[in-house]
Design an enzyme around this catalytic site. Structure first.
Site, PDB file in Angstrom:
ATOM      1  N   ASN A  28       0.899  -1.207   0.089  1.00 20.49           N
ATOM      2  CA  ASN A  28       0.022   0.045  -0.101  1.00 20.49           C
ATOM      3  C   ASN A  28       0.851   1.271  -0.189  1.00 20.49           C
ATOM      4  O   ASN A  28       1.992   1.199   0.413  1.00 20.49           O
ATOM      5  CB  ASN A  28      -0.948  -0.153   1.165  1.00 20.49           C
ATOM      6  CG  ASN A  28      -2.274   0.840   1.078  1.00 20.49           C
ATOM      7  OD1 ASN A  28      -2.164   1.466   0.289  1.00 20.49           O
ATOM      8  ND2 ASN A  28      -3.291   0.504   1.830  1.00 20.49           N
ATOM      9  N   ILE A  29       0.266   2.359  -0.196  1.00 23.55           N
ATOM     10  CA  ILE A  29       0.888   3.715  -0.071  1.00 23.55           C
ATOM     11  C   ILE A  29       1.337   3.855   1.245  1.00 23.55           C
ATOM     12  O   ILE A  29       0.658   3.453   2.245  1.00 23.55           O
ATOM     13  CB  ILE A  29      -0.103   4.935  -0.388  1.00 23.55           C
ATOM     14  CG1 ILE A  29      -0.602   4.677  -1.777  1.00 23.55           C
ATOM     15  CG2 ILE A  29       0.516   6.129  -0.332  1.00 23.55           C
ATOM     16  CD1 ILE A  29      -1.724   5.621  -2.317  1.00 23.55           C
ATOM     17  N   ALA A  30       2.621   4.103   1.468  1.00 21.47           N
ATOM     18  CA  ALA A  30       3.211   4.511   2.675  1.00 21.47           C
ATOM     19  C   ALA A  30       3.418   2.994   3.630  1.00 21.47           C
ATOM     20  O   ALA A  30       3.757   3.205   4.637  1.00 21.47           O
ATOM     21  CB  ALA A  30       2.775   5.460   3.519  1.00 21.47           C
ATOM     22  N   SER A  31       3.732   1.803   2.879  1.00 21.64           N
ATOM     23  CA  SER A  31       3.916   0.735   3.657  1.00 21.64           C
ATOM     24  C   SER A  31       5.078   0.284   3.853  1.00 21.64           C
ATOM     25  O   SER A  31       5.546  -0.490   4.448  1.00 21.64           O
ATOM     26  CB  SER A  31       3.173  -0.626   2.891  1.00 21.64           C
ATOM     27  OG  SER A  31       3.911  -0.451   1.345  1.00 21.64           O
ATOM     28  N   LYS A  33       8.052   0.670   1.361  1.00 19.61           N
ATOM     29  CA  LYS A  33       8.781   0.157   0.368  1.00 19.61           C
ATOM     30  C   LYS A  33      10.206   0.765   0.097  1.00 19.61           C
ATOM     31  O   LYS A  33      11.105  -0.167  -0.237  1.00 19.61           O
ATOM     32  CB  LYS A  33       7.935   0.116  -1.004  1.00 19.61           C
ATOM     33  CG  LYS A  33       6.489  -0.425  -1.027  1.00 19.61           C
ATOM     34  CD  LYS A  33       5.662  -0.451  -2.088  1.00 19.61           C
ATOM     35  CE  LYS A  33       5.465   1.120  -2.422  1.00 19.61           C
ATOM     36  NZ  LYS A  33       4.574   1.606  -1.399  1.00 19.61           N
ATOM     37  N   THR A  35      12.035   2.052   2.266  1.00 21.12           N
ATOM     38  CA  THR A  35      12.806   1.673   3.332  1.00 21.12           C
ATOM     39  C   THR A  35      13.352   0.087   3.153  1.00 21.12           C
ATOM     40  O   THR A  35      14.818  -0.178   3.311  1.00 21.12           O
ATOM     41  CB  THR A  35      12.339   1.472   4.691  1.00 21.12           C
ATOM     42  OG1 THR A  35      11.354   2.879   4.731  1.00 21.12           O
ATOM     43  CG2 THR A  35      13.279   1.450   5.815  1.00 21.12           C
ATOM     44  N   GLU A 105      10.635  -0.812  -7.204  1.00 22.91           N
ATOM     45  CA  GLU A 105       9.249  -0.518  -6.167  1.00 22.91           C
ATOM     46  C   GLU A 105       8.190  -0.616  -7.191  1.00 22.91           C
ATOM     47  O   GLU A 105       8.158  -0.070  -8.310  1.00 22.91           O
ATOM     48  CB  GLU A 105       9.426   0.822  -5.886  1.00 22.91           C
ATOM     49  CG  GLU A 105       8.685   1.121  -4.607  1.00 22.91           C
ATOM     50  CD  GLU A 105       8.813   2.482  -3.830  1.00 22.91           C
ATOM     51  OE1 GLU A 105      10.050   2.987  -3.974  1.00 22.91           O
ATOM     52  OE2 GLU A 105       8.134   2.953  -3.367  1.00 22.91           O
TER      53      GLU A 105
HETATM   54  N1  DCP Z   1       0.380   6.059  -7.201  1.00 23.40           N
HETATM   55  C1  DCP Z   1      -0.937   6.161  -7.959  1.00 23.40           C
HETATM   56  N2  DCP Z   1      -0.893   5.205  -8.993  1.00 23.40           N
HETATM   57  C2  DCP Z   1       0.190   4.319  -9.372  1.00 23.40           C
HETATM   58  C3  DCP Z   1       0.990   4.102  -8.252  1.00 23.40           C
HETATM   59  C4  DCP Z   1       1.282   5.037  -7.310  1.00 23.40           C
HETATM   60  O1  DCP Z   1      -1.708   6.910  -7.828  1.00 23.40           O
HETATM   61  N3  DCP Z   1      -0.061   3.573 -10.257  1.00 23.40           N
HETATM   62  C5  DCP Z   1       0.426   7.209  -6.062  1.00 23.40           C
HETATM   63  C6  DCP Z   1       0.303   6.715  -4.667  1.00 23.40           C
HETATM   64  C7  DCP Z   1       1.007   7.645  -3.761  1.00 23.40           C
HETATM   65  C8  DCP Z   1       2.110   7.933  -4.673  1.00 23.40           C
HETATM   66  O2  DCP Z   1       1.628   7.544  -6.023  1.00 23.40           O
HETATM   67  O3  DCP Z   1       0.470   8.774  -3.627  1.00 23.40           O
HETATM   68  C9  DCP Z   1       3.557   7.081  -4.565  1.00 23.40           C
HETATM   69  O4  DCP Z   1       3.345   5.648  -4.254  1.00 23.40           O
HETATM   70  P1  DCP Z   1       4.108   4.750  -3.684  1.00 23.40           P
HETATM   71  O5  DCP Z   1       3.366   3.798  -2.802  1.00 23.40           O
HETATM   72  O6  DCP Z   1       4.529   3.856  -4.997  1.00 23.40           O
HETATM   73  O7  DCP Z   1       5.361   5.182  -3.024  1.00 23.40           O
HETATM   74  P2  DCP Z   1       5.607   5.555  -1.624  1.00 23.40           P
HETATM   75  O8  DCP Z   1       6.574   6.548  -1.432  1.00 23.40           O
HETATM   76  O9  DCP Z   1       4.135   5.950  -1.012  1.00 23.40           O
HETATM   77  O10 DCP Z   1       5.915   4.300  -0.904  1.00 23.40           O
HETATM   78  P3  DCP Z   1       6.383   3.715   0.492  1.00 23.40           P
HETATM   79  O11 DCP Z   1       6.023   4.769   1.398  1.00 23.40           O
HETATM   80  O12 DCP Z   1       6.041   2.369   0.847  1.00 23.40           O
HETATM   81  O13 DCP Z   1       7.999   3.737   0.250  1.00 23.40           O
END
Ligand code: DCP
Length: 232
Positions: A28-31, A33, A35, A105
């Protein structure tokens, strides 16, 4: 030609890819990844493909990520078309980096099966946009060879992700409600755990991801060998 595969791919490309392990980190978003990717880039001899989100926030001065969150019906197709392009580039760039193990990712598959699906199912993406993206996706995945060895699923509750999302305070994401993370979570569970929605492109390794950072780093340490060797 009885051994002909579904993919219309030259043999030399297949041989190059057979040598390579591609591991996709999903969740999920902010899970967490990023890190996870950082941990593996520091502790193992592998190529980590850079984060695409910076591109989605700035393509020649435009921010399709912000636009999509502001008005998903108008800009969902714009953002997801660009995501699909950057993901395709990423899958294909693996071969030229020449490392034996590569980590990235997300994937072109989760972009389609999770994010495009969510926009469409929640009524925010017009059917014609969904169909056009699907035609592109089907063409790309049929005609280009983008094998994945393993999917690592960082399984975190939507509530955990919501807390982490608020803490990191990315401007574009301030409008994301908990319910949005719940929908994304359910789509991931149906795809990777219940296996009731779309075909899996690779075996799945699940890493529970609700714990704090030091505990997560210990988990990555424990799972290291399995991540590096299991799957195809
Ligand atoms: N996103 C989207 N459509 C996609 C892929 C991602 O709308 N096909 C959006 C969701 C987030 C942003 O892009 O708002 C970044 O998403 P990620 O979850 O890939 O990256 P994060 O930085 O949130 O990951 P993490 O916090 O797990 O490191």
């Amino acid at each position: 030609h009885k051994h002909q595969t579904r993919h219309k791919v030259p043999l030399f490309m297949v041989i190059v890819f057979v040598m390579l392990r591609m591991i996709c980190i999903e969740g999920n978003i902010a899970s967490g990844k990023t890190t996870c990717l950082e941990y593996f880039s520091k502790t193992s001899n592998m190529e980590v493909l850079a984060e695409p989100v910076s591109k989605w926030r700035n393509v020649r001065g435009h921010n399709p990520l912000a636009l999509m969150y502001q008005d998903p019906t108008r800009w969902g197709l714009t953002m997801q078309t660009y995501v699909q392009l950057t993901m395709m580039e990423r899958h294909l760039s693996a071969k030229s980096k020449a490392g034996p193990v590569c980590m990235m990712e997300r994937s072109i598959f989760s972009a389609k099966y999770i994010f495009v699906e969510n926009l469409y199912k929640s009524g925010k993406m017009p059917e014609v946009d969904y169909v056009v993206l699907t035609e592109w996706f089907d063409w790309i995945t049929t005609n280009l060879y983008m094998p994945i060895s393993l999917i690592v699923y960082l399984q975190a509750s939507p509530e955990t992700c919501y807390e982490r999302l608020k803490q990191r305070c990315r401007e574009e994401e301030k409008v994301i409600p908990l319910d949005y993370l719940r929908s994304i979570h359910q789509l991931y569970e149906d795809w990777l755990i219940n296996q009731s929605s779309f075909k899996l492109p690779a075996p799945v390794l699940v890493i529970p991801a609700d714990e704090d950072l030091p505990a997560m780093l210990r988990r990555y340490e424990e799972s290291r060998d399995r991540v590096l060797t299991s799957g195809n």
